[in-house]
Design a protein around this motif. Structure first.
Motif, PDB file in Angstrom:
ATOM      1  N   SER A  12       0.842  -1.192   0.000  1.00  0.00           N
ATOM      2  CA  SER A  12       0.000   0.000   0.000  1.00  0.00           C
ATOM      3  C   SER A  12       0.878   1.243   0.000  1.00  0.00           C
ATOM      4  N   GLY A  16      -2.533   7.284   2.647  1.00  0.00           N
ATOM      5  CA  GLY A  16      -3.747   7.058   1.884  1.00  0.00           C
ATOM      6  C   GLY A  16      -4.926   6.802   2.807  1.00  0.00           C
ATOM      7  N   THR A  18      -8.883   4.480   3.167  1.00  0.00           N
ATOM      8  CA  THR A  18      -9.950   3.609   2.716  1.00  0.00           C
ATOM      9  C   THR A  18     -11.059   3.739   3.735  1.00  0.00           C
ATOM     10  N   GLU A  83      -4.007   9.162  -1.187  1.00  0.00           N
ATOM     11  CA  GLU A  83      -4.595   8.330  -2.245  1.00  0.00           C
ATOM     12  C   GLU A  83      -5.578   7.314  -1.657  1.00  0.00           C
ATOM     13  N   GLU A  84      -6.641   7.029  -2.383  1.00  0.00           N
ATOM     14  CA  GLU A  84      -7.562   5.985  -1.945  1.00  0.00           C
ATOM     15  C   GLU A  84      -6.886   4.632  -2.166  1.00  0.00           C
ATOM     16  N   VAL A  85      -6.722   3.879  -1.077  1.00  0.00           N
ATOM     17  CA  VAL A  85      -6.051   2.592  -1.155  1.00  0.00           C
ATOM     18  C   VAL A  85      -7.012   1.517  -1.664  1.00  0.00           C
ATOM     19  N   TYR A  86      -8.173   1.394  -1.022  1.00  0.00           N
ATOM     20  CA  TYR A  86      -9.188   0.422  -1.431  1.00  0.00           C
ATOM     21  C   TYR A  86     -10.537   1.102  -1.515  1.00  0.00           C
ATOM     22  N   GLY A  88      -9.697   1.808  -4.535  1.00  0.00           N
ATOM     23  CA  GLY A  88      -8.723   2.401  -5.457  1.00  0.00           C
ATOM     24  C   GLY A  88      -9.400   3.305  -6.472  1.00  0.00           C
TER      25      GLY A  88
END
Length: 195
Positions: A12, A16, A18, A83-86, A88
């Protein structure tokens, strides 16, 4: 590979976000069955996630992902977001979101209602209102499996309450004293008598 292992083992970004979503009142229901008559045989557990008609649970989770994204994209998070990890940033369409949901769904560890309590007229109620297993003497169930339906939140506090109530009912039965008298006179007096 389980969703937990799949997503926790992936590389990852350093920073970020999620959002974790749950369907508090899922329409899908699994089942637990006996695998044999042997008392020590492991039960057959069928989770049946996302099996509800018309993809009801998938729709709920999809809308949850969209709402989570909307919330996290509020200006208040600008300096923290990353950043959006999941699932995504590449997962945008309903079909892509649904695919992500199908590949990552899990129980959230709020397993309930596998031997629920209920009225004697309820054919699915294994327990009576005193948490006694129907047809089996001297056996009660005092955990979240006794809940008639999954609650709309964490199960820990209600499970503790249910277990405490079960303890009071057992003391009342053993000592022949109503719970109100047990509380009023003090637990120590009756605990000493029970020994």
């Amino acid at each position: 590979m389980s969703a937990l292992l799949k997503y926790s083992s992936a590389a990852s970004p350093k920073s970020g976000f999620t959002t974790q979503l749950i369907a508090c009142r899922p329409q899908s229901a699994g089942r637990v069955r006996l695998s044999s008559a042997a008392a020590d045989a492991k039960p057959l557990i069928e989770d049946l996630y996302l099996s509800a008609a018309n993809d009801a649970d998938i729709k709920t989770l999809r809308e949850g992902i969209k709402l989570g994204r909307k919330m996290i994209n509020a200006r208040a998070f600008d300096e923290y977001r990353g950043e959006e990890v999941y699932p995504g940033s590449a997962v945008r369409t309903d079909e892509q979101i649904d695919e992500y949901i199908r590949g990552s769904v899990h129980s959230a560890n709020a397993l309930t209602s596998s031997c629920r309590m209920g009225a004697s007229s309820d054919p699915m109620a294994v327990l009576d209102s005193q948490l006694r297993v129907r047809g089996v003497g001297g056996l009660r169930v005092a955990d979240s499996s006794a809940m008639p339906h999954i609650i709309g939140g964490q199960t820990c506090a209600p499970t503790l309450m249910l277990a405490e109530k079960a303890a009071h009912m057992m003391l009342q039965q053993r000592l022949g004293v109503p719970t109100s008298q047990y509380k009023a006179a003090g637990a120590a007096k009756f605990a000493a008598a029970a020994v």
